[in-house]
Design a protein around this motif. Structure first.
Motif, PDB file in Angstrom:
ATOM      1  N   SER A   1       3.484  -4.467   4.234  1.00 59.59           N
ATOM      2  CA  SER A   1       5.504  -4.237   4.214  1.00 59.59           C
ATOM      3  C   SER A   1       5.505  -4.926   5.673  1.00 59.59           C
ATOM      4  O   SER A   1       6.378  -6.446   5.606  1.00 59.59           O
ATOM      5  N   PHE A   2       5.208  -5.009   6.845  1.00 60.47           N
ATOM      6  CA  PHE A   2       5.872  -4.704   8.266  1.00 60.47           C
ATOM      7  C   PHE A   2       5.136  -6.839   8.368  1.00 60.47           C
ATOM      8  O   PHE A   2       6.099  -7.569   9.184  1.00 60.47           O
ATOM      9  N   SER A   3       3.828  -7.084   7.980  1.00 61.30           N
ATOM     10  CA  SER A   3       3.463  -7.913   8.117  1.00 61.30           C
ATOM     11  C   SER A   3       4.153  -9.493   7.304  1.00 61.30           C
ATOM     12  O   SER A   3       4.890 -10.414   7.806  1.00 61.30           O
ATOM     13  N   TYR A   4       4.414  -8.672   6.017  1.00 63.22           N
ATOM     14  CA  TYR A   4       5.421  -9.644   5.385  1.00 63.22           C
ATOM     15  C   TYR A   4       6.884 -10.597   6.004  1.00 63.22           C
ATOM     16  O   TYR A   4       7.254 -11.009   5.298  1.00 63.22           O
ATOM     17  N   ILE A   5       7.692  -8.931   6.166  1.00 68.60           N
ATOM     18  CA  ILE A   5       8.780  -9.253   6.789  1.00 68.60           C
ATOM     19  C   ILE A   5       8.900  -9.480   8.111  1.00 68.60           C
ATOM     20  O   ILE A   5       9.901 -10.877   9.194  1.00 68.60           O
ATOM     21  N   PHE A   6       8.216  -9.145   8.992  1.00 69.51           N
ATOM     22  CA  PHE A   6       8.234  -9.843  10.687  1.00 69.51           C
ATOM     23  C   PHE A   6       7.042 -10.457  11.244  1.00 69.51           C
ATOM     24  O   PHE A   6       7.128 -11.774  12.191  1.00 69.51           O
TER      25      PHE A   6
ATOM     26  N   THR B   1       6.098 -14.900   8.962  1.00 70.87           N
ATOM     27  CA  THR B   1       7.065 -15.196   8.833  1.00 70.87           C
ATOM     28  C   THR B   1       7.816 -17.086   8.269  1.00 70.87           C
ATOM     29  O   THR B   1       8.003 -17.757   7.284  1.00 70.87           O
TER      30      THR B   1
ATOM     31  N   ARG C   1       5.412 -17.895   6.410  1.00 72.67           N
ATOM     32  CA  ARG C   1       5.181 -18.491   5.362  1.00 72.67           C
ATOM     33  C   ARG C   1       4.026 -19.740   4.353  1.00 72.67           C
ATOM     34  O   ARG C   1       4.032 -19.944   3.746  1.00 72.67           O
TER      35      ARG C   1
ATOM     36  N   HIS D   1       4.429 -14.757  -1.521  1.00 71.44           N
ATOM     37  CA  HIS D   1       4.961 -13.636  -2.208  1.00 71.44           C
ATOM     38  C   HIS D   1       4.059 -12.836  -2.758  1.00 71.44           C
ATOM     39  O   HIS D   1       4.041 -11.413  -2.676  1.00 71.44           O
TER      40      HIS D   1
ATOM     41  N   TYR E   1       1.160 -10.774  -1.279  1.00 67.45           N
ATOM     42  CA  TYR E   1       1.494  -9.745  -0.709  1.00 67.45           C
ATOM     43  C   TYR E   1       1.491  -8.754  -1.900  1.00 67.45           C
ATOM     44  O   TYR E   1       0.962  -7.832  -1.658  1.00 67.45           O
TER      45      TYR E   1
END
Length: 230
Positions: free
Chosen positions: A102-107, A110, A112, A60, A63
């Motif tokens: 942001s897109f990579s972090y959320i979608f 995944t 982690r 986290h 990113y």
């Protein structure tokens, strides 16, 4: 050997802390728009890097850190840009990179764990930011200025950015090879060691820039009583 290992492991944190303390010390003299945010930015970098060593928040924080770095470095070179075209290009670049992270972090990333999409975006970020910094250094070198190249604070920031982000890009590109060959020093994988050593260069350059900004402002105040800005 243990002392050398300790210094190698923590040299980046020490360089970050020193640059942060210098920024706090020199804050009254950091009057340019982007320099006013130096203590906050450097403080965040130090805390975020330290946090990853103390708690399992690396995914986290990594990113978040890169997104904030994209915004702040973009802001620096936006302010330093000499033409409207360059400013618009930097603005588009920053927005694009932040949206991509942001897109990579959320979608995408995944799991982690395997941050392959993060690394792809970071390689693009590093490459473009290096080009922007090199362009600034080139344009500055063409100026008929009365100040020596190494006495310009922004030159030190741009130089540090070029060294760190170009070197980090190489480390990321070599990530699969480093993993396959199990390359390490003092038990640290090279893809971790290289950025730490490059961080020492980057934040040492920030430290030099901060001292030069302070010295310049003091000179202005001494030579022009009543003036408080460049």
């Amino acid at each position: 050997m243990e002392v050398l290992k300790f210094i190698t492991i923590h040299a980046d944190n020490m360089a970050e802390l020193i640059s942060f303390l210098l920024a706090v010390w020199a804050y009254p003299y950091l009057r340019l728009p982007y320099t006013k945010w130096l203590p906050v930015f450097l403080g965040f970098i130090f805390v975020s890097e330290t946090a990853t060593n103390l708690a399992p928040v690396g995914f986290h924080v990594t990113y978040l850190s890169l997104a904030i770095q994209a915004v702040y470095y973009g802001y620096i070179f936006y302010e330093l840009a000499s033409t409207r075209k360059i400013r618009i290009s930097i603005l588009v670049f920053v927005i694009g990179i932040v949206l991509a992270y942001s897109f990579s972090y959320i979608f995408l990333d995944t799991t982690r764990w395997y941050m392959f999409n993060f690394m792809r975006i970071t390689m693009i970020f590093d490459l473009i930011l290096t080009i922007i910094a090199l362009n600034y250094l080139y344009r500055w070198s063409l100026l008929d200025a009365n100040i020596f190249f190494v006495q310009e604070p922004s030159v030190w920031i741009a130089f540090g950015v070029v060294i760190f982000f170009s070197g980090y890009n190489i480390a990321v590109a070599l990530y699969p090879y480093i993993i396959k060959q199990n390359l390490n020093v003092f038990g640290l994988r090279l893809y971790n060691l290289i950025p730490r050593l490059l961080s020492v260069v980057l934040y040492s350059c920030f430290s030099v820039a901060i001292v030069l900004y302070r010295r310049r402002e003091l000179a202005v105040m001494n030579n022009s009583p009543g003036e408080c800005a460049y």
